[in-house]
Design a protein around this motif. Structure first.
Motif, mmCIF file in Angstrom:
data_model
loop_
_atom_site.group_PDB
_atom_site.id
_atom_site.type_symbol
_atom_site.label_atom_id
_atom_site.label_comp_id
_atom_site.label_asym_id
_atom_site.label_seq_id
_atom_site.Cartn_x
_atom_site.Cartn_y
_atom_site.Cartn_z
ATOM 1 N N VAL A 1 32.909 40.973 54.520
ATOM 2 C CA VAL A 1 33.900 40.904 55.590
ATOM 3 C C VAL A 1 33.183 40.461 56.862
ATOM 4 O O VAL A 1 32.082 40.938 57.158
ATOM 5 C CB VAL A 1 34.572 42.277 55.829
ATOM 6 C CG1 VAL A 1 35.322 42.305 57.159
ATOM 7 C CG2 VAL A 1 35.502 42.635 54.685
ATOM 8 N N VAL A 2 33.802 39.550 57.585
ATOM 9 C CA VAL A 2 33.335 39.183 58.927
ATOM 10 C C VAL A 2 34.393 39.670 59.908
ATOM 11 O O VAL A 2 35.562 39.290 59.802
ATOM 12 C CB VAL A 2 33.139 37.660 59.055
ATOM 13 C CG1 VAL A 2 32.799 37.292 60.497
ATOM 14 C CG2 VAL A 2 32.036 37.179 58.121
ATOM 15 N N MET A 3 33.985 40.532 60.855
ATOM 16 C CA MET A 3 34.964 41.147 61.761
ATOM 17 C C MET A 3 34.457 41.147 63.197
ATOM 18 O O MET A 3 33.355 41.609 63.482
ATOM 19 C CB MET A 3 35.258 42.589 61.330
ATOM 20 C CG MET A 3 36.307 43.274 62.184
ATOM 21 S SD MET A 3 36.618 44.986 61.667
ATOM 22 C CE MET A 3 35.177 45.813 62.367
ATOM 23 N N ILE B 1 30.879 28.695 51.231
ATOM 24 C CA ILE B 1 31.492 30.000 50.965
ATOM 25 C C ILE B 1 32.952 29.794 50.563
ATOM 26 O O ILE B 1 33.524 28.731 50.787
ATOM 27 C CB ILE B 1 31.440 30.937 52.201
ATOM 28 C CG1 ILE B 1 32.262 30.342 53.371
ATOM 29 C CG2 ILE B 1 30.014 31.219 52.627
ATOM 30 C CD1 ILE B 1 32.410 31.273 54.557
ATOM 31 N N GLN B 2 33.525 30.836 49.974
ATOM 32 C CA GLN B 2 34.970 30.869 49.750
ATOM 33 C C GLN B 2 35.580 31.771 50.812
ATOM 34 O O GLN B 2 35.249 32.957 50.884
ATOM 35 C CB GLN B 2 35.292 31.437 48.369
ATOM 36 C CG GLN B 2 34.928 30.552 47.196
ATOM 37 C CD GLN B 2 35.333 31.196 45.888
ATOM 38 O OE1 GLN B 2 36.464 31.637 45.711
ATOM 39 N NE2 GLN B 2 34.389 31.276 44.957
ATOM 40 N N THR B 3 36.444 31.214 51.632
ATOM 41 C CA THR B 3 37.091 32.003 52.675
ATOM 42 C C THR B 3 38.318 32.710 52.109
ATOM 43 O O THR B 3 39.165 32.079 51.478
ATOM 44 C CB THR B 3 37.514 31.096 53.848
ATOM 45 O OG1 THR B 3 36.355 30.445 54.372
ATOM 46 C CG2 THR B 3 38.165 31.914 54.949
ATOM 47 N N VAL B 4 38.387 34.020 52.314
ATOM 48 C CA VAL B 4 39.540 34.812 51.881
ATOM 49 C C VAL B 4 40.369 35.120 53.126
ATOM 50 O O VAL B 4 39.971 35.924 53.970
ATOM 51 C CB VAL B 4 39.098 36.116 51.178
ATOM 52 C CG1 VAL B 4 40.307 36.926 50.734
ATOM 53 C CG2 VAL B 4 38.180 35.809 49.997
ATOM 54 N N GLU B 5 41.510 34.445 53.274
ATOM 55 C CA GLU B 5 42.352 34.619 54.449
ATOM 56 C C GLU B 5 43.123 35.933 54.370
ATOM 57 O O GLU B 5 43.711 36.248 53.338
ATOM 58 C CB GLU B 5 43.341 33.452 54.561
ATOM 59 C CG GLU B 5 42.681 32.092 54.733
ATOM 60 C CD GLU B 5 43.697 30.964 54.738
ATOM 61 O OE1 GLU B 5 44.864 31.215 54.367
ATOM 62 O OE2 GLU B 5 43.335 29.838 55.113
ATOM 63 N N CYS B 6 43.118 36.692 55.460
ATOM 64 C CA CYS B 6 43.811 37.991 55.499
ATOM 65 C C CYS B 6 44.664 38.067 56.765
ATOM 66 O O CYS B 6 44.280 37.544 57.813
ATOM 67 C CB CYS B 6 42.808 39.144 55.489
ATOM 68 S SG CYS B 6 41.779 39.218 54.000
ATOM 69 N N GLY B 7 45.785 38.758 56.653
ATOM 70 C CA GLY B 7 46.717 38.847 57.763
ATOM 71 C C GLY B 7 46.326 39.860 58.828
ATOM 72 O O GLY B 7 46.861 39.831 59.930
ATOM 73 N N SER B 8 45.407 40.766 58.514
ATOM 74 C CA SER B 8 44.994 41.791 59.472
ATOM 75 C C SER B 8 43.558 42.194 59.182
ATOM 76 O O SER B 8 43.007 41.908 58.108
ATOM 77 C CB SER B 8 45.903 43.023 59.374
ATOM 78 O OG SER B 8 45.694 43.672 58.128
ATOM 79 N N PHE B 9 42.938 42.891 60.133
ATOM 80 C CA PHE B 9 41.580 43.386 59.916
ATOM 81 C C PHE B 9 41.549 44.407 58.778
ATOM 82 O O PHE B 9 40.618 44.440 57.979
ATOM 83 C CB PHE B 9 41.024 43.998 61.204
ATOM 84 C CG PHE B 9 40.694 42.988 62.260
ATOM 85 C CD1 PHE B 9 39.698 42.052 62.056
ATOM 86 C CD2 PHE B 9 41.384 42.962 63.461
ATOM 87 C CE1 PHE B 9 39.385 41.110 63.022
ATOM 88 C CE2 PHE B 9 41.086 42.024 64.440
ATOM 89 C CZ PHE B 9 40.074 41.096 64.221
ATOM 90 N N LYS B 10 42.592 45.227 58.708
ATOM 91 C CA LYS B 10 42.651 46.207 57.621
ATOM 92 C C LYS B 10 42.669 45.515 56.263
ATOM 93 O O LYS B 10 42.008 45.967 55.315
ATOM 94 C CB LYS B 10 43.885 47.107 57.776
ATOM 95 C CG LYS B 10 43.951 48.181 56.697
ATOM 96 C CD LYS B 10 45.095 49.156 56.908
ATOM 97 C CE LYS B 10 45.059 50.225 55.825
ATOM 98 N NZ LYS B 10 46.154 51.194 55.969
ATOM 99 N N GLN B 11 43.394 44.415 56.166
ATOM 100 C CA GLN B 11 43.455 43.694 54.888
ATOM 101 C C GLN B 11 42.098 43.135 54.476
ATOM 102 O O GLN B 11 41.814 43.014 53.287
ATOM 103 C CB GLN B 11 44.488 42.564 54.978
ATOM 104 C CG GLN B 11 45.928 43.043 54.913
ATOM 105 C CD GLN B 11 46.921 41.903 55.068
ATOM 106 O OE1 GLN B 11 46.607 40.742 54.827
ATOM 107 N NE2 GLN B 11 48.130 42.248 55.511
ATOM 108 N N THR B 12 41.240 42.801 55.455
ATOM 109 C CA THR B 12 39.905 42.309 55.086
ATOM 110 C C THR B 12 39.116 43.402 54.370
ATOM 111 O O THR B 12 38.440 43.136 53.369
ATOM 112 C CB THR B 12 39.111 41.818 56.311
ATOM 113 O OG1 THR B 12 38.840 42.906 57.208
ATOM 114 C CG2 THR B 12 39.835 40.714 57.057
ATOM 115 N N PHE B 13 39.211 44.629 54.868
ATOM 116 C CA PHE B 13 38.504 45.737 54.220
ATOM 117 C C PHE B 13 39.130 46.083 52.871
ATOM 118 O O PHE B 13 38.425 46.461 51.933
ATOM 119 C CB PHE B 13 38.490 46.963 55.132
ATOM 120 C CG PHE B 13 37.468 46.872 56.229
ATOM 121 C CD1 PHE B 13 36.112 46.996 55.961
ATOM 122 C CD2 PHE B 13 37.851 46.648 57.537
ATOM 123 C CE1 PHE B 13 35.164 46.911 56.960
ATOM 124 C CE2 PHE B 13 36.914 46.555 58.551
ATOM 125 C CZ PHE B 13 35.565 46.679 58.269
#
Length: 283
Positions: free
Chosen positions: A53-55, A30-42
């Motif tokens: 999104v994995v949360m 997979i390609q992991t998309v790093e995000c600073g917050s849960f909101k940023q993942t969405f």
């Protein structure tokens, strides 16, 4: 999306527990998309910068992650799966560093709390809270900290080239976190579901919720979780989040039709296959 790696948004950086959960669900291709917050993942999913999104949604020790329930409602992306991950924590240092030279340990505050029995044995080691377990491991590696240890998972040890000085230092060895998998509506596929996440409100009167629960019991639907949260700005009104499981789809279909009679703002957040692996004895 055929013949290309799915892009999976996680809160945190490479080697975090969220990436470990993504690997467990999707495999490592997979390609992991790093995000600073849960909101940023969405936001990444909304802006098509990610396919999934994995949360994290709950931990069997720390309980439900309540702000994430609000997020899943406000973005309204469908839940398409779940994964349970054993939370195994290790004491990591630079290779060759002696245990007696460690003066400081850094990790996420929850991880530190989950290792309190181990740390109590070493009162001379200063405990410093930080934002992310994997980020702590990365810092020890990048800054070549010879007097500092990180508490993180084995994936972080591998990626950031650290030595596992003490293994499985978490106080409760049956500690696991449940993660939900989200995708866009157009990317969601029909699956042979046997679990669903529901959300609804009931009237503020005696027995209102009991009517819903009675329907589930009559249809032999197992309720594996119930969570309530206040409706923002409304006194004595609550959203109820239910996870339900079934053996016969017809029982679930009947239950949903009947529940509609006793609820308002009824929402099916997702229908998916329940995660079957025995996480209590996870590796």
């Amino acid at each position: 999306m055929k013949n290309q790696q799915p892009k999976v948004a996680i809160q945190g950086i490479r080697a975090s527990f969220h990436e470990e959960a993504a690997f467990r669900y999707f495999g490592t291709d997979i390609q992991t998309v790093e995000c600073g917050s849960f909101k940023q993942t969405f936001e990444a999913l909304k802006n098509k910068e990610a396919d999934y999104v994995v949360m994290a949604i709950e931990n069997n020790i720390a309980g439900s992650i309540l702000p994430n329930y609000s997020l899943l409602m406000s973005y309204n992306f469908p839940i398409v799966g779940e994964v349970y991950l054993p939370i195994q924590l290790h004491f990591l240092t630079l290779p060759g560093v002696k245990f007696e030279d460690i003066k400081t340990v850094i990790s996420h505050p929850i991880a530190l709390r989950q290792c309190i029995d181990f740390m109590d044995e070493y009162p001379h080691i200063k405990v410093v809270e930080s934002s992310d377990t994997a980020a702590c491991a990365k810092r020890v590696h990048e800054e070549q900290l010879t007097d500092t240890a990180a508490i993180a998972n084995s994936l972080a040890a591998r990626i950031y080239e650290l030595e596992v000085k003490e293994r499985r230092i978490e106080s409760n060895k049956k500690n696991f976190t449940r993660f939900l998998i989200f995708t866009s509506h157009e990317n969601a596929k029909q699956v042979k579901a046997n679990k669903a996440s529901l959300c609804f409100q009931v009237s503020n009167e005696v027995g209102a919720l009991a009517k819903v629960l009675n329907v589930l019991a009559e249809q032999e639907i197992n309720m594996s979780k119930i969570q309530s949260m206040p409706v923002l700005g409304k006194r004595n009104e609550y959203n109820f989040y239910l996870d339900v499981e079934w053996n016969q789809p017809s029982q679930y279909d009947t239950a949903v039709r009947q529940i509609l009679n006793y609820t308002k703002n009824f929402n099916i957040l997702g229908e998916y296959e329940r995660y079957m692996e025995d996480v209590v004895n996870g590796s």
